[in-house]
Design an enzyme around this catalytic site. Sequence first.
Site, PDB file in Angstrom:
ATOM      1  CG  ASP A 156      -1.657  -1.296   1.384  1.00  0.00           C
ATOM      2  OD1 ASP A 156      -2.602  -1.527   0.629  1.00  0.00           O
ATOM      3  OD2 ASP A 156      -1.278  -2.108   2.251  1.00  0.00           O
ATOM      4  CG  HIS A 175      -3.074  -5.328   3.428  1.00  0.00           C
ATOM      5  ND1 HIS A 175      -2.693  -4.531   2.388  1.00  0.00           N
ATOM      6  CD2 HIS A 175      -3.489  -6.494   2.869  1.00  0.00           C
ATOM      7  CE1 HIS A 175      -2.861  -5.182   1.246  1.00  0.00           C
ATOM      8  NE2 HIS A 175      -3.348  -6.372   1.521  1.00  0.00           N
TER       9      HIS A 175
HETATM   10  P1  NAX Z   1      -1.619 -18.307  -3.913  1.00  0.00           P
HETATM   11  O1  NAX Z   1      -2.969 -18.910  -3.718  1.00  0.00           O
HETATM   12  O2  NAX Z   1      -1.013 -18.254  -5.266  1.00  0.00           O
HETATM   13  O3  NAX Z   1      -0.575 -19.084  -2.975  1.00  0.00           O
HETATM   14  C1  NAX Z   1      -0.817 -19.376  -1.645  1.00  0.00           C
HETATM   15  C2  NAX Z   1      -0.036 -20.627  -1.324  1.00  0.00           C
HETATM   16  O4  NAX Z   1      -0.130 -20.843   0.085  1.00  0.00           O
HETATM   17  C3  NAX Z   1      -0.582 -21.884  -2.003  1.00  0.00           C
HETATM   18  O5  NAX Z   1       0.478 -22.532  -2.703  1.00  0.00           O
HETATM   19  C4  NAX Z   1      -1.105 -22.719  -0.841  1.00  0.00           C
HETATM   20  O6  NAX Z   1      -0.937 -24.124  -1.060  1.00  0.00           O
HETATM   21  C5  NAX Z   1      -0.215 -22.227   0.298  1.00  0.00           C
HETATM   22  N1  NAX Z   1      -0.742 -22.471   1.640  1.00  0.00           N
HETATM   23  C6  NAX Z   1      -2.027 -22.453   2.056  1.00  0.00           C
HETATM   24  N2  NAX Z   1      -2.091 -22.779   3.360  1.00  0.00           N
HETATM   25  C7  NAX Z   1      -0.825 -22.994   3.775  1.00  0.00           C
HETATM   26  C8  NAX Z   1      -0.263 -23.392   5.020  1.00  0.00           C
HETATM   27  N3  NAX Z   1      -1.034 -23.641   6.081  1.00  0.00           N
HETATM   28  N4  NAX Z   1       1.083 -23.530   5.093  1.00  0.00           N
HETATM   29  C9  NAX Z   1       1.856 -23.300   4.012  1.00  0.00           C
HETATM   30  N5  NAX Z   1       1.373 -22.956   2.806  1.00  0.00           N
HETATM   31  C10 NAX Z   1       0.045 -22.800   2.691  1.00  0.00           C
HETATM   32  O7  NAX Z   1      -1.697 -16.860  -3.227  1.00  0.00           O
HETATM   33  P2  NAX Z   1      -0.722 -15.621  -3.435  1.00  0.00           P
HETATM   34  O8  NAX Z   1      -1.184 -14.824  -4.583  1.00  0.00           O
HETATM   35  O9  NAX Z   1       0.676 -16.088  -3.407  1.00  0.00           O
HETATM   36  O10 NAX Z   1      -1.078 -14.754  -2.140  1.00  0.00           O
HETATM   37  C11 NAX Z   1      -0.743 -15.210  -0.846  1.00  0.00           C
HETATM   38  C12 NAX Z   1      -1.414 -14.351   0.204  1.00  0.00           C
HETATM   39  O11 NAX Z   1      -0.971 -13.005   0.131  1.00  0.00           O
HETATM   40  C13 NAX Z   1      -2.941 -14.276   0.079  1.00  0.00           C
HETATM   41  O12 NAX Z   1      -3.509 -14.424   1.363  1.00  0.00           O
HETATM   42  C14 NAX Z   1      -3.170 -12.864  -0.436  1.00  0.00           C
HETATM   43  O13 NAX Z   1      -4.454 -12.385  -0.077  1.00  0.00           O
HETATM   44  C15 NAX Z   1      -2.069 -12.127   0.274  1.00  0.00           C
HETATM   45  N6  NAX Z   1      -1.711 -10.805  -0.245  1.00  0.00           N
HETATM   46  C16 NAX Z   1      -1.334  -9.869   0.658  1.00  0.00           C
HETATM   47  C17 NAX Z   1      -0.899  -8.620   0.287  1.00  0.00           C
HETATM   48  C18 NAX Z   1      -0.474  -7.599   1.304  1.00  0.00           C
HETATM   49  O14 NAX Z   1      -0.184  -6.478   0.886  1.00  0.00           O
HETATM   50  N7  NAX Z   1      -0.410  -7.876   2.605  1.00  0.00           N
HETATM   51  C19 NAX Z   1      -0.881  -8.225  -1.140  1.00  0.00           C
HETATM   52  C20 NAX Z   1      -0.883  -9.380  -2.080  1.00  0.00           C
HETATM   53  C21 NAX Z   1      -1.730 -10.547  -1.671  1.00  0.00           C
HETATM   54  O15 NAX Z   1      -3.054 -10.277  -2.012  1.00  0.00           O
END
Ligand code: NAX
Length: 326
Positions: free
Chosen positions: A157, A185
């Site tokens: 952000d 966020h």
């Molecule tokens: P993806 O769905 O591409 O990847 C997430 C990965 O996490 C998957 O491979 C899944 O198998 C794995 N996972 C799920 N549970 C798990 C656990 N208990 N232990 C280990 N791995 C686990 O998501 P992606 O685009 O990489 O985003 C990841 C996270 O970042 C999401 O929650 C998203 O909302 C968040 N974001 C946060 C942002 C921020 O500014 N704070 C911005 C970007 C993003 O939206």
Amino acid sequence: MATTVTVTGAAGQIGYALLFRIASGQLLGPDKPVHLNLLEIPQGVKAAEGTALELFDSAFPLLAGIDVYDDAKQAFDGANIALLVGARPRTKGMERADLLEANGGIFKPQGEAIAAGAADDIKVLVVGNPANTNALIAASNADGVPKERFTAMTRLDHNRAIAQLAQKTGAPVSEITNMTIWGNHSPSMYPDLFNAKVKGERAWDAVGDEAWVADEYIPRVGKRGAEIIEARGASSAASAASAAIDHVYDWVNGTKDGEWVSMAVPSTGAYGVPEGIISSFPVTVSGGEYTIVEGLDVPEFSQQRIDKTVAELQEEREAVAKLGLV
Ligand code: NAX
């Protein structure tokens, strides 16, 4: 000795953008070897192993080793830095309480695993959403680890707010300093132009257009995530990874004299933000420790918006407290 960096959600899209930058030395600095521990759920392990092969093939001089795990205790054992990226996304029809509960099922055991085995100097950045409250859950379940070690990411952000301001004023990004994102966020976060500077001048004055700030700038930064999804058909990944690199790099290496960055950190009660929530503040960093910058100008325009985003965080906190997660 190499610094152990644990990355969860390693097979996801942010993980893929993030890991290569860590291994190349951009997370900690060009003279610091890293050992990567990748954590995935069992279904994600194969893909994470594939990414590990590519990391190996990149022959990064600073990459001391890589391990892939589906067990949190093993993945956090000896960790100096933990990037908690994997989270449970909101799916159609899911209520907020269900989302918070599902993420509690991830961040509570990860907090416990960090407490059980991470290094004494562990620093945690939570990226997975809802990031602030997931960080609170992890911190609350990591007995013996100081709460201040748990932070959440509002740096994306922050970077978005700088980029939009640079575009509006025509100033280069490098001449925009002291941006602050306040609060959660989420689209409620508040980018503060009263304390940000454009070429040393107060950004609010440099822009000189309250209607643009209120009606275009703040909503644009707040809803940028949705704009990216609309454009690329997937959520922000490389920019999120880049922001995670910035957050940890500054936490480890320090901020420049007279400048600050935004980090969501446990509130000390500064600016009337209640203790017990993890909220974004302006922070300076020195010697690997951050300090909330106090005494900034908070006019009524800012106060109303800070109150709103902080109220959202308090509601999230109450919801997870009801679930026994904090
Ligand atoms: P993806 O769905 O591409 O990847 C997430 C990965 O996490 C998957 O491979 C899944 O198998 C794995 N996972 C799920 N549970 C798990 C656990 N208990 N232990 C280990 N791995 C686990 O998501 P992606 O685009 O990489 O985003 C990841 C996270 O970042 C999401 O929650 C998203 O909302 C968040 N974001 C946060 C942002 C921020 O500014 N704070 C911005 C970007 C993003 O939206």
